[in-house]
Design an enzyme around this catalytic site. Structure first.
Site, PDB file in Angstrom:
ATOM      1  N   LYS A 189      -4.728  -5.106  -5.974  1.00 46.88           N
ATOM      2  CA  LYS A 189      -4.194  -4.352  -7.107  1.00 46.88           C
ATOM      3  C   LYS A 189      -5.291  -4.125  -8.146  1.00 46.88           C
ATOM      4  O   LYS A 189      -5.483  -3.018  -8.636  1.00 46.88           O
ATOM      5  CB  LYS A 189      -3.000  -5.101  -7.703  1.00 46.88           C
ATOM      6  N   GLU A 195     -12.077 -13.411  -4.145  1.00 41.72           N
ATOM      7  CA  GLU A 195     -11.924 -13.683  -2.705  1.00 41.72           C
ATOM      8  C   GLU A 195     -11.966 -12.378  -1.919  1.00 41.72           C
ATOM      9  O   GLU A 195     -12.667 -12.250  -0.910  1.00 41.72           O
ATOM     10  CB  GLU A 195     -10.573 -14.374  -2.437  1.00 41.72           C
ATOM     11  N   GLU A 333       5.347 -18.140  -8.469  1.00 42.89           N
ATOM     12  CA  GLU A 333       4.485 -17.406  -9.402  1.00 42.89           C
ATOM     13  C   GLU A 333       5.352 -16.657 -10.422  1.00 42.89           C
ATOM     14  O   GLU A 333       4.910 -16.388 -11.537  1.00 42.89           O
ATOM     15  CB  GLU A 333       3.565 -16.429  -8.638  1.00 42.89           C
TER      16      GLU A 333
HETATM   17  O1  F6P Z   1      -4.246 -14.802  -8.910  1.00 43.55           O
HETATM   18  C1  F6P Z   1      -2.945 -14.401  -8.717  1.00 43.55           C
HETATM   19  C2  F6P Z   1      -2.890 -12.949  -8.338  1.00 43.55           C
HETATM   20  O2  F6P Z   1      -3.134 -12.161  -9.453  1.00 43.55           O
HETATM   21  C3  F6P Z   1      -1.547 -12.608  -7.701  1.00 43.55           C
HETATM   22  O3  F6P Z   1      -0.566 -12.366  -8.635  1.00 43.55           O
HETATM   23  C4  F6P Z   1      -1.921 -11.436  -6.873  1.00 43.55           C
HETATM   24  O4  F6P Z   1      -0.947 -11.131  -5.919  1.00 43.55           O
HETATM   25  C5  F6P Z   1      -3.231 -11.908  -6.290  1.00 43.55           C
HETATM   26  O5  F6P Z   1      -3.850 -12.617  -7.344  1.00 43.55           O
HETATM   27  C6  F6P Z   1      -4.145 -10.830  -5.773  1.00 43.55           C
HETATM   28  O6  F6P Z   1      -4.463  -9.934  -6.774  1.00 43.55           O
HETATM   29  P1  F6P Z   1      -5.097  -8.524  -6.432  1.00 43.55           P
HETATM   30  O7  F6P Z   1      -4.122  -7.760  -5.626  1.00 43.55           O
HETATM   31  O8  F6P Z   1      -5.386  -7.882  -7.757  1.00 43.55           O
HETATM   32  O9  F6P Z   1      -6.376  -8.763  -5.665  1.00 43.55           O
END
Ligand code: F6P
Length: 527
Positions: A189, A195, A333
């Site tokens: 998102k 990661e 969460e």
């Molecule tokens: O660290 C928690 C979080 O923000 C979750 O809420 C989310 O689903 C995940 O990390 C991955 O986030 P992104 O889709 O922005 O990589």
């Protein structure tokens, strides 16, 4: 309100759940909710008409219906981030307008869905053999769970899911894949998650190092389309979504692309339609006949009223093996928070610890504690009336028998007298008494059971939407903002600072003694 509910609980402390069935022949039907072809049975709990009425009053007092309508109407109910909460728009297949800041979001939602379908069809018809989804949390758990759940419907390229920053995850996944026929989906998102960006870079290098062009081989799913473009992904391979889709609620839109490629656009639409059917039910059914509301109220009764700190999700459906992990993020969460909307402390406990494993495996592992441990673990069973393997119907009959046996055993238990009878032939006197006591099951342990005909795409959509709305209702009653996640931030900040200390570029002098000791051990053993 909470005191009244606790009073009702205290008055029922010694009552046996079984006695409720003896008193009321119609109990099973009365304490169940049907939605389409799904049945949610909560009769094996301590809820009676008075408790249920008090719980429904609680929901009314907390204005659950008003808050629900505000969510569907696109109001900014995620108040700490100033965002609407509209994952329901992603499965609004009849395109009824949904307004955010006065503008209808549906044309863009449907246009993105159509673009996803075109790409999915192209990839399913082409030479791609493997799709690797790189994402974490909500950008991984939903599609990974659903890919496993719907394996009988997977007739496209194989999908793999890489989430962990541990290099073992991507190394093991790439091992054996052909760079010429593999494509990567970078699902994030924010498009900043360390990661995911680390794994994506490794995948990019893996392609380049093998002399294969990266052109068209990477797809981005993100709210941050600018970052995806900066990363070098061409606009036709970027699928955007708005900030009103929370990460853990995002599998219905672009984050579901890997699933769509695997099962095909038609079955993906069936999944969306299942979710939409649950939305309609949630909006229209009276609270006491509303499946997500009753699932939530049973949860509130067990956790906040009776004080049971955990709940087990126990699908007797091997293909739902990843559902407990998915629900851990969705529920914990969302509702694992200590302050209410106005910033004051919560009046009662936050949401429970959610855990579980598929049956029958769990029976041979942790059910011992569920049956005889000193803490009560409310259990949520789920099972399909039939499986996808008609030739293995005898397996399925055993599966169902085990599922029903567990909820019955939890409720009935086994008395000391019955236990004595079990060992009467083997032991005598004090030894008989001692042996019998080990074989007593206290019983009176609550559980619910969700049954459905078959785990098909629409049913999976109904189940996921059911749990999403359950989280909403519990959050509304607790007056929690279920749609932010500030509790994940501190660890991320500290990890960023610790990185250079692990690599030896920065000094760990200001860290606590334990952290310094652990770092010293790592430095001494890095090889
Ligand atoms: O660290 C928690 C979080 O923000 C979750 O809420 C989310 O689903 C995940 O990390 C991955 O986030 P992104 O889709 O922005 O990589």
């Amino acid at each position: 309100m909470w005191d009244d509910l606790k009073g009702l609980a205290a008055a029922r402390k010694d009552r046996r759940i079984e006695s409720l069935f003896a008193e009321d022949e119609g109990r099973a039907a009365d304490f169940s909710v049907r939605m389409g072809d799904m049945l949610f049975d909560y009769s094996k709990t301590q809820l009676d008409a008075e408790v249920r009425a008090a719980l429904v009053d609680l929901a009314e007092g907390c204005e659950v219906a008003k808050r629900r309508d505000a969510m569907f109407a696109g109001q900014k109910i995620n108040e700490t981030e100033g965002r609407a909460v509209l994952h329901t728009a992603l499965r609004n297949l009849d395109a009824a307008p949904v307004l955010v800041d006065g503008a209808d979001v549906m044309p863009e939602v449907l246009e993105t869905l159509t673009r996803m379908e075109e790409l999915a069809n192209e990839l399913r018809a082409g030479s791609v053999t493997d799709v690797v989804n790189i994402g974490i949390g909500g950008s991984d758990l939903g599609p990974a769970m659903a890919y496993r759940a719907l394996s009988p419907y997977c007739d496209g390229p194989r999908c793999h899911f890489v989430s962990n920053v541990d290099g073992a995850d991507i190394a093991d996944t790439l091992d054996g894949l052909d760079p010429e026929t593999t494509i990567f989906i970078i699902a994030s998102k924010t498009f900043t998650t360390i990661e995911t960006m680390t794994n994506a870079r490794t995948a990019w290098d893996w392609i380049e190092d093998r002399g294969v062009s990266t052109e068209g081989r990477f797809i981005a799913l993100s709210s941050n389309q600018g970052k995806a473009a900066q990363w070098g992904i061409s606009a036709d391979r970027v699928f955007g979504f708005e900030d009103w889709v929370g990460g853990r609620y995002s599998m219905w839109g672009p984050i579901g692309l890997s699933l769509m490629i695997a099962i095909g656009p038609e079955d993906f639409r069936a999944f969306l339609a299942g979710g939409q059917e649950m939305d309609r039910h949630f909006r229209d059914a009276p609270l006491s006949e509303n499946m997500p509301v009753m699932l939530a109220l049973v949860g509130i009764w067990h956790n906040q009223v009776l004080g049971h700190a955990t709940r087990a999700v126990l699908p007797y459906d091997d293909r739902l093996a990843r559902l407990p992990a998915y629900l851990q993020q969705l529920e914990m969460e969302s509702n694992g928070k200590g302050v209410s909307m106005d910033g004051s402390d919560l009046a009662v406990n936050s949401g429970p610890v959610v855990w579980g494993e598929p049956g029958t495996n769990g029976q041979h592992a942790f059910y011992q504690l569920i049956h005889q441990g000193t803490r009560v673990v409310p259990c949520e069973f789920m099972v399909a009336a039939r499986g996808h393997e008609p030739a293995l119907a005898h397996h399925h009959a055993l599966l169902i028998a085990n599922c029903l046996a567990q909820s019955e055993a939890l409720m009935r238990g086994r008395s000391l007298d019955e236990a004595r009878g079990k060992v009467a032939g083997q032991f005598e006197g004090a030894e008989l008494e001692r042996q019998a006591r080990h074989r007593v099951f206290p019983g009176n342990r609550p559980s619910t059971t969700l049954v459905y005909p078959l785990l098909d795409p629409a049913t999976l959509g109904r189940i996921v939407a059911l749990y999403e709305h359950r989280v909403f209702v519990e959050g509304a009653i607790l007056d929690i903002n279920s749609y932010d996640q500030w509790g994940v931030e501190l660890g991320k900040e500290l990890a960023t600072a610790l990185g250079p200390m692990v690599s030896g570029e920065a000094d760990a002098g200001d860290k606590d003694g334990s952290t310094r000791q652990l770092l010293a051990f790592v430095h001494g053993n890095m090889g």
